[in-house]
Write a protein that holds these residues in place. Structure first.
Motif, PDB file in Angstrom:
ATOM      1  N   VAL A  46       0.836  -1.211   0.000  1.00 25.34           N
ATOM      2  CA  VAL A  46       0.000   0.000   0.000  1.00 25.34           C
ATOM      3  C   VAL A  46       0.867   1.256   0.000  1.00 25.34           C
ATOM      4  CG1 VAL A  46      -1.701   1.326   1.319  1.00 25.34           C
ATOM      5  CG2 VAL A  46      -1.877  -1.172   1.203  1.00 25.34           C
ATOM      6  N   LEU A  47       1.941   1.248   0.769  1.00 22.44           N
ATOM      7  CA  LEU A  47       2.745   2.446   0.998  1.00 22.44           C
ATOM      8  C   LEU A  47       3.702   2.721  -0.160  1.00 22.44           C
ATOM      9  CD1 LEU A  47       3.125   4.473   3.407  1.00 22.44           C
ATOM     10  CD2 LEU A  47       5.176   3.164   3.973  1.00 22.44           C
ATOM     11  N   LYS A  48       3.739   3.963  -0.593  1.00 21.84           N
ATOM     12  CA  LYS A  48       4.721   4.432  -1.561  1.00 21.84           C
ATOM     13  C   LYS A  48       5.564   5.512  -0.897  1.00 21.84           C
ATOM     14  CE  LYS A  48       1.837   3.677  -5.663  1.00 21.84           C
ATOM     15  NZ  LYS A  48       1.211   4.326  -6.858  1.00 21.84           N
ATOM     16  N   THR A  49       6.872   5.465  -1.091  1.00 19.15           N
ATOM     17  CA  THR A  49       7.744   6.475  -0.497  1.00 19.15           C
ATOM     18  C   THR A  49       8.590   7.145  -1.567  1.00 19.15           C
ATOM     19  OG1 THR A  49       9.496   4.855  -0.026  1.00 19.15           O
ATOM     20  CG2 THR A  49       7.863   5.258   1.718  1.00 19.15           C
ATOM     21  N   PHE A  50       8.903   8.403  -1.330  1.00 18.62           N
ATOM     22  CA  PHE A  50       9.694   9.223  -2.242  1.00 18.62           C
ATOM     23  C   PHE A  50      10.751   9.924  -1.409  1.00 18.62           C
ATOM     24  CE2 PHE A  50       5.303   8.878  -3.466  1.00 18.62           C
ATOM     25  CZ  PHE A  50       5.328   8.571  -4.823  1.00 18.62           C
ATOM     26  N   GLU A  51      12.007   9.862  -1.838  1.00 21.14           N
ATOM     27  CA  GLU A  51      13.079  10.385  -0.992  1.00 21.14           C
ATOM     28  C   GLU A  51      14.199  10.988  -1.813  1.00 21.14           C
ATOM     29  OE1 GLU A  51      15.448   9.019   3.015  1.00 21.14           O
ATOM     30  OE2 GLU A  51      15.058   7.478   1.517  1.00 21.14           O
ATOM     31  N   LYS A  52      14.764  12.079  -1.289  1.00 24.31           N
ATOM     32  CA  LYS A  52      15.979  12.679  -1.832  1.00 24.31           C
ATOM     33  C   LYS A  52      16.895  12.978  -0.656  1.00 24.31           C
ATOM     34  CE  LYS A  52      17.803  16.511  -4.585  1.00 24.31           C
ATOM     35  NZ  LYS A  52      18.514  15.617  -5.520  1.00 24.31           N
ATOM     36  N   VAL A  53      18.094  12.420  -0.672  1.00 22.16           N
ATOM     37  CA  VAL A  53      19.068  12.645   0.396  1.00 22.16           C
ATOM     38  C   VAL A  53      20.113  13.633  -0.103  1.00 22.16           C
ATOM     39  CG1 VAL A  53      20.779  11.587   1.917  1.00 22.16           C
ATOM     40  CG2 VAL A  53      18.677  10.340   1.344  1.00 22.16           C
ATOM     41  N   TYR A  54      20.395  14.655   0.679  1.00 19.11           N
ATOM     42  CA  TYR A  54      21.335  15.696   0.267  1.00 19.11           C
ATOM     43  C   TYR A  54      22.735  15.363   0.766  1.00 19.11           C
ATOM     44  CZ  TYR A  54      17.021  18.144  -0.775  1.00 19.11           C
ATOM     45  OH  TYR A  54      15.791  18.471  -1.285  1.00 19.11           O
TER      46      TYR A  54
ATOM     47  N   LEU B  52      20.332  16.280   5.909  1.00 16.24           N
ATOM     48  CA  LEU B  52      19.205  16.876   5.207  1.00 16.24           C
ATOM     49  C   LEU B  52      18.602  15.857   4.246  1.00 16.24           C
ATOM     50  CD1 LEU B  52      20.618  19.472   6.299  1.00 16.24           C
ATOM     51  CD2 LEU B  52      19.838  20.620   4.203  1.00 16.24           C
ATOM     52  N   ARG B  53      17.277  15.764   4.246  1.00 13.94           N
ATOM     53  CA  ARG B  53      16.599  14.894   3.295  1.00 13.94           C
ATOM     54  C   ARG B  53      15.207  15.440   3.008  1.00 13.94           C
ATOM     55  NH1 ARG B  53      16.636  10.997   7.452  1.00 13.94           N
ATOM     56  NH2 ARG B  53      17.769   9.541   6.131  1.00 13.94           N
ATOM     57  N   SER B  54      14.696  15.061   1.829  1.00 12.56           N
ATOM     58  CA  SER B  54      13.299  15.270   1.488  1.00 12.56           C
ATOM     59  C   SER B  54      12.664  13.888   1.429  1.00 12.56           C
ATOM     60  CB  SER B  54      13.151  15.958   0.126  1.00 12.56           C
ATOM     61  OG  SER B  54      13.757  17.235   0.132  1.00 12.56           O
ATOM     62  N   PHE B  55      11.499  13.736   2.059  1.00 12.81           N
ATOM     63  CA  PHE B  55      10.865  12.418   2.127  1.00 12.81           C
ATOM     64  C   PHE B  55       9.355  12.592   2.216  1.00 12.81           C
ATOM     65  CE2 PHE B  55       8.947   9.040   4.659  1.00 12.81           C
ATOM     66  CZ  PHE B  55       9.388   7.896   4.009  1.00 12.81           C
ATOM     67  N   VAL B  56       8.639  11.776   1.450  1.00  9.77           N
ATOM     68  CA  VAL B  56       7.182  11.758   1.516  1.00  9.77           C
ATOM     69  C   VAL B  56       6.712  10.315   1.413  1.00  9.77           C
ATOM     70  CG1 VAL B  56       4.999  12.528   0.482  1.00  9.77           C
ATOM     71  CG2 VAL B  56       7.014  14.007   0.376  1.00  9.77           C
ATOM     72  N   SER B  57       5.743   9.954   2.256  1.00 11.83           N
ATOM     73  CA  SER B  57       5.089   8.652   2.125  1.00 11.83           C
ATOM     74  C   SER B  57       3.618   8.875   1.788  1.00 11.83           C
ATOM     75  CB  SER B  57       5.225   7.831   3.410  1.00 11.83           C
ATOM     76  OG  SER B  57       4.559   8.442   4.481  1.00 11.83           O
ATOM     77  N   GLU B  58       3.108   8.034   0.927  1.00  7.32           N
ATOM     78  CA  GLU B  58       1.707   8.089   0.518  1.00  7.32           C
ATOM     79  C   GLU B  58       1.108   6.688   0.616  1.00  7.32           C
ATOM     80  OE1 GLU B  58       1.534   9.506  -3.481  1.00  7.32           O
ATOM     81  OE2 GLU B  58       2.257  11.510  -2.998  1.00  7.32           O
TER      82      GLU B  58
ATOM     83  N   ALA C 123       6.098  11.517  10.656  1.00  5.77           N
ATOM     84  CA  ALA C 123       5.753  10.125  10.352  1.00  5.77           C
ATOM     85  C   ALA C 123       5.450   9.959   8.871  1.00  5.77           C
ATOM     86  CB  ALA C 123       4.560   9.678  11.182  1.00  5.77           C
ATOM     87  N   ALA C 124       5.019  11.045   8.222  1.00  4.35           N
ATOM     88  CA  ALA C 124       4.625  10.978   6.815  1.00  4.35           C
ATOM     89  C   ALA C 124       5.566  11.718   5.886  1.00  4.35           C
ATOM     90  CB  ALA C 124       3.217  11.547   6.648  1.00  4.35           C
ATOM     91  N   HIS C 125       6.298  12.695   6.389  1.00  3.89           N
ATOM     92  CA  HIS C 125       7.121  13.502   5.490  1.00  3.89           C
ATOM     93  C   HIS C 125       8.225  14.219   6.253  1.00  3.89           C
ATOM     94  CE1 HIS C 125       4.499  16.591   7.184  1.00  3.89           C
ATOM     95  NE2 HIS C 125       3.466  15.931   6.703  1.00  3.89           N
ATOM     96  N   ILE C 126       9.321  14.454   5.554  1.00  7.22           N
ATOM     97  CA  ILE C 126      10.459  15.214   6.071  1.00  7.22           C
ATOM     98  C   ILE C 126      10.816  16.270   5.028  1.00  7.22           C
ATOM     99  CG2 ILE C 126      12.904  15.136   6.747  1.00  7.22           C
ATOM    100  CD1 ILE C 126      11.293  13.691   8.751  1.00  7.22           C
ATOM    101  N   VAL C 127      11.113  17.478   5.467  1.00  6.47           N
ATOM    102  CA  VAL C 127      11.614  18.505   4.552  1.00  6.47           C
ATOM    103  C   VAL C 127      12.984  18.963   5.042  1.00  6.47           C
ATOM    104  CG1 VAL C 127       9.390  19.364   3.746  1.00  6.47           C
ATOM    105  CG2 VAL C 127      10.378  20.296   5.834  1.00  6.47           C
ATOM    106  N   PRO C 128      13.884  19.323   4.129  1.00  9.87           N
ATOM    107  CA  PRO C 128      15.122  19.954   4.596  1.00  9.87           C
ATOM    108  C   PRO C 128      14.765  21.249   5.317  1.00  9.87           C
ATOM    109  CG  PRO C 128      14.884  20.196   2.218  1.00  9.87           C
ATOM    110  CD  PRO C 128      13.811  19.252   2.667  1.00  9.87           C
ATOM    111  N   PRO C 129      15.505  21.629   6.333  1.00 13.72           N
ATOM    112  CA  PRO C 129      15.102  22.766   7.172  1.00 13.72           C
ATOM    113  C   PRO C 129      15.272  24.125   6.523  1.00 13.72           C
ATOM    114  CG  PRO C 129      17.220  21.896   7.887  1.00 13.72           C
ATOM    115  CD  PRO C 129      16.716  20.955   6.833  1.00 13.72           C
TER     116      PRO C 129
END
Length: 396
Positions: free
Chosen positions: A176-184, A270-276, A289-295
């Motif tokens: 069910v879960l989809k994740t999207f991530e970018k690590v800096y 730093l990372r960008s992350f989203v789960s759907e 729990a659902a998303h991370i943004v770089p500060p």
């Protein structure tokens, strides 16, 4: 034998998201139990964000926890950006977006929320181990261990507010879960010092790397410099940090920085992350729990608060009237704002940081983009609107 408990909403995570949700639900007459894996002292000691969008300020006031914030927070009409070692401009969010923002540390927000929940005898269970979410599609309940006892909390809904490393997102099946991530490829070295901060918040683009000046109170400053992700805190003495920070700021602004011994020092990746999706059955995710943004865009806490707003309104409508209208829209509504905010935070990070693969051409185009923003009122208005925060849909 587990110790049985029952509530309307089980909130997993006692950070600002979970505590704000608990407080808002209580004002609607809705019961909740907060389940936190760490000790209260640990939760209250965490050093986090310090910039509140005006929608977050208003939501905290609505929750009844705005008194100290309004007394001690510092309202800003805009933020300043510097580049090329000399140039700088004001991004005036009050002028272009009609909204200021407030510098008020997340540590203080969390303290205020705990005090408010305590004042209404809200139930917060800390130091909970082996937390497991069960039967999320039918009759949800949470099991955990605390002080040598086993507990079971039955609830109508579970709010997963337990952060990136928490159990809530991990309880959604991989099918069910989809994740999207970018690590800096860099981190932020942050220092807290008991020194008077600069009057404004400053974002600095420099050939040696990004720098930021923020504030927590009239005698508490928070500064950051971009550093290699492989660096360790021990590599950075106070003297080295202050020398690097001052080097990156324009000389006229650097001369206003008051240095002093650090009282806290850490390096954050730093990372960008989203789960759907942000909903699975009776489980709803909110915040980290659902998303991370770089500060870089100062959006992490603010994005979590918008999630809490949507979830509070959705659960309230469902539990008071039986209507599924808002809980069925929760994930899509929250994710629309999440992705717009992710894009802005990624853009700010890309514009202001030095990447290992950058060439001289890349450095020049970064400076040219900042020159273009300075030269265009339309560009400044766009940036101010983005920084001030996207609107939160008013569900009445």
């Amino acid at each position: 034998m587990s110790k049985p408990m029952k509530t309307q909403v089980a909130i997993v995570g006692g950070g600002p998201s979970g505590m704000l949700l608990s407080l808002l639900l209580a004002k609607e007459g809705i019961e909740s139990i907060v389940i936190e894996r760490s000790s209260r002292d640990h939760v209250l000691s965490r050093i986090r964000a310090g910039v509140l969008e005006w929608t977050s300020v208003e939501l905290l006031r609505r929750a009844g926890v705005g008194e100290r914030m309004d007394r001690e927070g510092h309202v800003h009409a805009g933020t300043r950006v510097a580049w090329r070692g000399a140039d700088h401009m004001l991004i005036d969010s009050q002028k272009w977006a009609g909204k200021p923002f407030m510098a008020y540390g997340q540590t203080y927000v969390t303290e205020d929320l705990y005090a408010a929940v305590d004042s209404i005898d809200g139930l917060v269970l800390d130091e909970c181990d082996d937390v497991v979410l069960n039967e999320l599609l039918d009759n949800p309940y949470v099991t955990f261990k605390r002080q040598g006892e086993e507990y079971r909390v039955d609830a109508q809904f579970i709010a997963g507010c337990d952060g990136y490393h928490g159990v809530s997102r991990q309880s959604i099946p991989d099918t069910v879960l989809k994740t999207f991530e970018k690590v800096y490829p860099f981190g932020w070295l942050g220092v807290m010092s008991e020194t008077p901060p600069l009057e404004d918040l400053w974002y600095v683009q420099h050939e040696r790397g990004f720098a930021l000046a923020s504030q927590r109170s009239p005698m508490l400053s928070r500064y950051y410099v971009q550093c290699p992700i492989t660096d360790k805190v021990e590599d950075w003495s106070d003297e080295r940090f202050w020398d690097e920070l001052i080097t990156r700021f324009p000389p006229d602004i650097a001369a206003q920085i008051t240095t002093g011994p650090s009282i806290e020092k850490s390096i954050a990746p730093l990372r960008s992350f989203v789960s759907e999706p942000m909903r699975y059955g009776h489980l709803f995710l909110a915040g980290d729990a659902a998303h991370i943004v770089p500060p870089t865009g100062a959006k992490g806490l603010n994005l979590a608060m918008s999630d809490v707003y949507y979830l509070w309104r959705a659960l309230t409508l469902k539990l008071q009237t039986g209507s599924d209208e808002l809980i069925d829209r929760y994930s899509a509504t929250a994710l629309d704002r999440v992705w717009k905010t992710e894009r802005f935070s990624w853009w700010m990070t890309s514009l202001l940081h030095v990447f290992p693969e950058h060439s001289a051409f890349d450095h020049r185009t970064q400076a040219a983009e900042l020159d273009s923003i300075e030269a265009s009122e339309h560009a400044q208005a766009w940036l101010a609107e983005q920084y001030a925060g996207f609107p939160i849909e008013d569900w009445g």
